[in-house]
Design an enzyme around this catalytic site. Structure first.
Site, mmCIF file in Angstrom:
data_model
loop_
_atom_site.group_PDB
_atom_site.id
_atom_site.type_symbol
_atom_site.label_atom_id
_atom_site.label_comp_id
_atom_site.label_asym_id
_atom_site.label_seq_id
_atom_site.Cartn_x
_atom_site.Cartn_y
_atom_site.Cartn_z
ATOM 1 N N PRO A 98 36.118 39.464 34.564
ATOM 2 C CA PRO A 98 35.421 39.835 33.325
ATOM 3 C C PRO A 98 33.910 39.894 33.537
ATOM 4 O O PRO A 98 33.368 39.110 34.306
ATOM 5 C CB PRO A 98 35.765 38.701 32.355
ATOM 6 C CG PRO A 98 36.804 37.882 32.994
ATOM 7 C CD PRO A 98 36.869 38.218 34.437
ATOM 8 N N GLY A 99 33.278 40.825 32.879
ATOM 9 C CA GLY A 99 31.825 40.889 32.915
ATOM 10 C C GLY A 99 31.249 41.639 34.089
ATOM 11 O O GLY A 99 30.038 41.697 34.265
ATOM 12 N N THR A 100 32.116 42.248 34.909
ATOM 13 C CA THR A 100 31.592 42.960 36.069
ATOM 14 C C THR A 100 31.231 44.398 35.723
ATOM 15 O O THR A 100 30.787 45.143 36.591
ATOM 16 C CB THR A 100 32.607 42.959 37.225
ATOM 17 O OG1 THR A 100 33.894 43.219 36.694
ATOM 18 C CG2 THR A 100 32.616 41.619 37.925
ATOM 19 N N THR A 118 34.068 48.125 31.440
ATOM 20 C CA THR A 118 33.906 48.913 30.216
ATOM 21 C C THR A 118 32.665 49.789 30.326
ATOM 22 O O THR A 118 32.681 50.971 29.984
ATOM 23 C CB THR A 118 33.784 47.976 29.003
ATOM 24 O OG1 THR A 118 34.870 47.059 29.027
ATOM 25 C CG2 THR A 118 33.806 48.752 27.712
ATOM 26 N N HIS A 159 26.728 8.198 39.154
ATOM 27 C CA HIS A 159 27.776 9.224 39.265
ATOM 28 C C HIS A 159 27.192 10.522 39.843
ATOM 29 O O HIS A 159 27.686 11.052 40.839
ATOM 30 C CB HIS A 159 28.382 9.480 37.880
ATOM 31 C CG HIS A 159 29.489 10.481 37.854
ATOM 32 N ND1 HIS A 159 30.808 10.125 37.725
ATOM 33 C CD2 HIS A 159 29.475 11.838 37.939
ATOM 34 C CE1 HIS A 159 31.564 11.213 37.727
ATOM 35 N NE2 HIS A 159 30.765 12.279 37.860
ATOM 36 N N GLU A 160 26.130 11.003 39.225
ATOM 37 C CA GLU A 160 25.536 12.262 39.702
ATOM 38 C C GLU A 160 24.949 12.104 41.095
ATOM 39 O O GLU A 160 25.032 13.016 41.918
ATOM 40 C CB GLU A 160 24.464 12.757 38.725
ATOM 41 C CG GLU A 160 24.993 13.120 37.333
ATOM 42 C CD GLU A 160 26.166 14.083 37.360
ATOM 43 O OE1 GLU A 160 26.233 14.950 38.257
ATOM 44 O OE2 GLU A 160 27.037 13.966 36.486
ATOM 45 N N HIS A 180 27.690 12.562 43.621
ATOM 46 C CA HIS A 180 27.958 13.987 43.864
ATOM 47 C C HIS A 180 26.900 14.569 44.792
ATOM 48 O O HIS A 180 27.207 15.217 45.799
ATOM 49 C CB HIS A 180 27.883 14.781 42.549
ATOM 50 C CG HIS A 180 29.079 14.651 41.657
ATOM 51 N ND1 HIS A 180 30.354 14.868 42.095
ATOM 52 C CD2 HIS A 180 29.185 14.358 40.339
ATOM 53 C CE1 HIS A 180 31.206 14.697 41.073
ATOM 54 N NE2 HIS A 180 30.507 14.379 39.995
ATOM 55 N N ASP A 191 35.731 16.856 37.176
ATOM 56 C CA ASP A 191 35.688 16.826 38.641
ATOM 57 C C ASP A 191 37.093 16.905 39.210
ATOM 58 O O ASP A 191 37.365 17.635 40.164
ATOM 59 C CB ASP A 191 35.040 15.522 39.129
ATOM 60 C CG ASP A 191 33.608 15.383 38.650
ATOM 61 O OD1 ASP A 191 32.991 16.419 38.357
ATOM 62 O OD2 ASP A 191 33.120 14.239 38.581
HETATM 63 P P1 ADP Z 1 33.938 44.089 31.688
HETATM 64 O O1 ADP Z 1 34.457 45.208 30.887
HETATM 65 O O2 ADP Z 1 34.162 44.237 33.157
HETATM 66 O O3 ADP Z 1 34.371 42.740 31.212
HETATM 67 P P2 ADP Z 1 31.493 44.922 30.536
HETATM 68 O O4 ADP Z 1 31.455 46.330 30.960
HETATM 69 O O5 ADP Z 1 31.969 44.657 29.169
HETATM 70 O O6 ADP Z 1 32.365 44.071 31.540
HETATM 71 O O7 ADP Z 1 30.066 44.274 30.768
HETATM 72 C C1 ADP Z 1 29.398 43.592 29.757
HETATM 73 C C2 ADP Z 1 27.915 43.839 29.833
HETATM 74 O O8 ADP Z 1 27.372 43.307 31.030
HETATM 75 C C3 ADP Z 1 27.569 45.305 29.876
HETATM 76 O O9 ADP Z 1 27.453 45.820 28.585
HETATM 77 C C4 ADP Z 1 26.235 45.303 30.590
HETATM 78 O O10 ADP Z 1 25.191 45.019 29.699
HETATM 79 C C5 ADP Z 1 26.374 44.152 31.542
HETATM 80 N N1 ADP Z 1 26.785 44.599 32.881
HETATM 81 C C6 ADP Z 1 27.943 44.304 33.498
HETATM 82 N N2 ADP Z 1 28.000 44.852 34.729
HETATM 83 C C7 ADP Z 1 26.858 45.548 34.885
HETATM 84 C C8 ADP Z 1 26.323 46.353 35.938
HETATM 85 N N3 ADP Z 1 26.985 46.546 37.079
HETATM 86 N N4 ADP Z 1 25.119 46.924 35.741
HETATM 87 C C9 ADP Z 1 24.444 46.738 34.596
HETATM 88 N N5 ADP Z 1 24.889 45.991 33.584
HETATM 89 C C10 ADP Z 1 26.074 45.390 33.694
HETATM 90 ZN ZN ZN Z 2 31.162 14.312 38.044
HETATM 91 MG MG MG Z 3 35.493 44.985 29.135
#
Ligand code: ADP
Ligand code: ZN
Ligand code: MG
Length: 635
Positions: free
Chosen positions: A239-241, A244, A459-460, A463, A535
């Site tokens: 996710p977040g790569t 979309t 603790h920290e 680590h 942990d």
């Molecule tokens: P996914 O669909 O893979 O979960 P998204 O496309 O929804 O990820 O990404 C969420 C946001 O993160 C995008 O709207 C953008 O702002 C940022 N983002 C993610 N990947 C990139 C990238 N390669 N370049 C620029 N912005 C990115």
């Molecule tokens: Zn710890």
């Molecule tokens: Mg997405």
């Protein structure tokens, strides 16, 4: 920064679209329903009344016969028309109206009483009045009379028919179908669309997708040579790569309409409509082809069939999925509708989805590397004023493993901090503080009792110290005993460079480091607390994977015994004895690491005490201060 996906047009339409011609204007309802009808009738009535009265007595004033005689004797009458006893005439000079005195009149009508025995003819002649014996009211033909009396009816019927026609053209048959409006050109003025310029750090993926863009831009070239485009592209990655984002960029780059829907939105609707929604979506897309249909989270309906899965909702999922596949099979390949799907977990997808002619092009989207992160930071700081000397490269260096979405969030957090401090630009300080918040969690205002703070410090320190002592381990970047998020303290270690694979000693080092907190409590206080839950979760995952996935246990052997996501669609992934062996081996690995952790801390007790003291004093230590307090140099 990137313009968000527009909202759905109607609540019962599960997809969103952008770059598509605007939808036909909402069908106009019959204006006001029944009230409208009554109003129309009223207007018609008044109009016809006016019309009739106009034809009737063209605006002349009715006066009494007495008044008429007075005017006649006064010599104020030029001409009259008469029929029977009715008289219509015109005055020479206008007179005030007799009844209310408001306004004047020249034309009049009056009625001569039967008993009047005045010598009217004589007077008229004496006055030289022109007398005509034509009808007082213009006698209309029978046809004209009929028409006039029917006019209101005809008008009513006409209006009714008009309304009925409008209703049927908009209403039945689902609006868009009934109205055959010529397709309008794509409206590109509605805000800037996402393009490859908004995507960074995943150049190899962009390169693969640019072929799709090229096809969408000039399908003729491909058609001429009989080349067929892949119908479906599957983007898989964490996710977040930017999956979309990429799909939207492909549509924006090719300047074609983009339809997007999340697979879960199809099936969470009323049972039985998922498939028909898919049909509608594809019908819409074909209408404006070339176009892109994007289906997010395809794994929610595209899981392997027949496996464990959930109980209900199976049929719905399957029907929806089948409809998508049918639609894709239905493409001739040159229609120009390309389906892009995204998933976080390509490995659980039904193989039927991945057959040729379906999602046969699979593209893996990975988290960006160092230079990719820097470029992504540049994209997301385009609209953010940066203070002079802000070094995005440094930020990129200290954020291994972060995705595009994480980085976008980081920039935003930094900007928020800058706003809070009333700065006019975002500086390095904001960025590193934001990074701390993102990596460690937000500071929690929590007053801790003295012993609790001390225990957390040990603790920290445990680590951190074990992390520092392991050869090849990720350097310790920060230690804090300020409560953040759910943790009472945090030790942050990140690698110098991106790591793509791990050695067995490195993984053992990670387990030893994770045990360090608990081991320090054991060494110093002789008891352990509940503070190590997180942990333990982490190190258990590593130990089980070492034994069951990565072949690092001789007893289990070089086999995969546990699936990636921990829950196999087929139930158990290996024989129970193998799974038992995995558990035992994971236990053995952790036990060995525990002994080593405790031994190391006993041996370096002085360093542990020094580090804990420094931490209690400063609450937060950065990399250099931490190594200095422990009396170690960075290896
Ligand atoms: P996914 O669909 O893979 O979960 P998204 O496309 O929804 O990820 O990404 C969420 C946001 O993160 C995008 O709207 C953008 O702002 C940022 N983002 C993610 N990947 C990139 C990238 N390669 N370049 C620029 N912005 C990115
Ligand atoms: Zn710890
Ligand atoms: Mg997405």
């Amino acid at each position: 920064m990137s313009n968000p996906v527009p909202p759905r047009q109607t609540p019962d339409q599960p997809w969103r679209s952008e770059g598509a011609p605007p939808p036909p204007p909402p069908k106009r309802k019959m204006p006001g329903g029944w009230t409208g009808l009554i109003l129309t009738a009223l207007v018609v009535f008044l109009l016809s009344d006016l019309l009739l009265s106009f034809f009737g007595n063209g605006g002349s004033t009715t006066i009494s016969y007495t008044e008429f005689t007075k005017q006649l004797n006064g010599g104020n009458i030029t001409k009259i028309y008469s029929k029977g006893d009715a008289i219509e005439g015109t005055l020479k000079n206008k007179q005030p109206k007799p009844d209310d005195g408001k306004g004047d009149y020249t034309d009049f009508t009056t009625q001569r009483p039967a008993f009047a025995n005045d010598n009217i003819w004589g007077t008229l002649q004496a006055q030289n009045v022109e007398v005509t014996a034509s009808p007082v009211v213009q006698q209309r033909s029978f046809l004209a009379n009929l028409l006039i009396s029917l006019a209101p009816m005809l008008l009513l019927i006409g209006v009714w028919v008009l309304l009925a026609r409008r209703m049927s053209s908009g209403g039945l048959g689902g609006g868009a179908l009934g109205r055959k409006a010529p397709p309008k050109p794509v409206d590109t003025s509605q805000g800037r669309r996402t393009t490859f310029k908004d995507v960074a750090g995943i150049d190899e993926v962009e390169a693969e997708l640019s072929e799709v863009v090229d096809f969408l831009k000039n399908p003729q070239a491909y058609r001429r040579l009989g080349a067929k485009m892949p119908r479906g592209v599957l983007l898989s990655g964490p996710p977040g790569t930017g999956k979309t984002l990429l799909a939207r960029a492909v549509a924006g780059e090719a300047d074609v309409p983009f339809f997007s829907a999340s697979a879960s939105e199809f099936i969470e609707m009323i049972v039985g409509v998922g498939a028909s929604r898919v049909r509608e979506l594809f019908a819409e897309a074909r209408k404006v082809a070339p176009a892109i249909v994007f289906i997010d989270e395809i794994d929610t309906i595209g899981r392997q069939r027949g496996g464990g899965g959930g109980m209900g909702g199976h049929d719905e999922r399957e029907q929806t999925l089948n409809q998508i596949l049918t639609e894709m099979d239905g493409f001739s390949g040159s229609e120009g509708v390309i389906v892009i799907a995204a998933t976080n977990r390509a490995e659980i997808l039904d193989p039927a989805l991945l057959r040729p002619g379906r999602f046969d092009r699979r593209i893996t989207v990975s988290p960006p590397d160092r230079s990719g992160r820097e470029q992504i930071l540049r994209i997301h700081t385009r609209q953010v004023p940066l203070a002079e000397g802000t070094d995005l490269d440094t930020v990129a260096r200290t954020t291994p493993g972060m995705t595009g979405a994480d980085l976008a969030n980081l920039v935003n957090e930094a900007a928020l901090l800058a706003v809070k401090r009333k700065q006019d630009a975002v500086d390095q300080e904001n960025l590193s503080e934001a990074l701390e918040k993102v990596q460690l969690g937000a500071v929690r205002p929590l007053v801790m009792p003295k012993e609790e703070r001390e225990r957390t410090a040990f603790h920290e320190s445990g680590h951190a110290l074990l992390g520092m002592l392991q050869p090849g381990a990720d350097p310790v970047r920060k230690i804090t005993i300020v409560p953040r998020g759910r943790a009472l303290g945090v030790t942050l270690s990140t690698p110098d460079t991106d790591r793509y694979s791990y050695t067995e000693p490195y993984l053992r080092g990670r387990i030893i480091g994770a045990l360090g907190g608990m081991a320090a409590e054991q060494v110093v206080y002789g008891v352990v607390t509940t503070g190590a839950e997180n942990d333990l979760e982490q190190l258990t995952t590593i130990a089980r994977a070492m034994a069951g996935r990565w072949g690092m246990s001789e007893r289990v052997g070089k086999v995969t015994a546990i699936p990636d996501d921990g829950q196999s669609p087929y139930g158990l992934a290996a024989a129970p004895t193998t799974l038992d062996a995995v558990d035992e081996e994971a236990r053995r690995i952790v036990a060995e690491c525990w002994d080593e952790a405790v031994a190391l801390l006993h041996r370096h007790r002085d360093r542990l005490d020094a580090l804990a003291a420094a931490l209690l004093e400063a609450e937060t230590l950065d990399e250099d201060a931490a190594y200095a307090a422990a009396g170690l140099s960075r290896s």
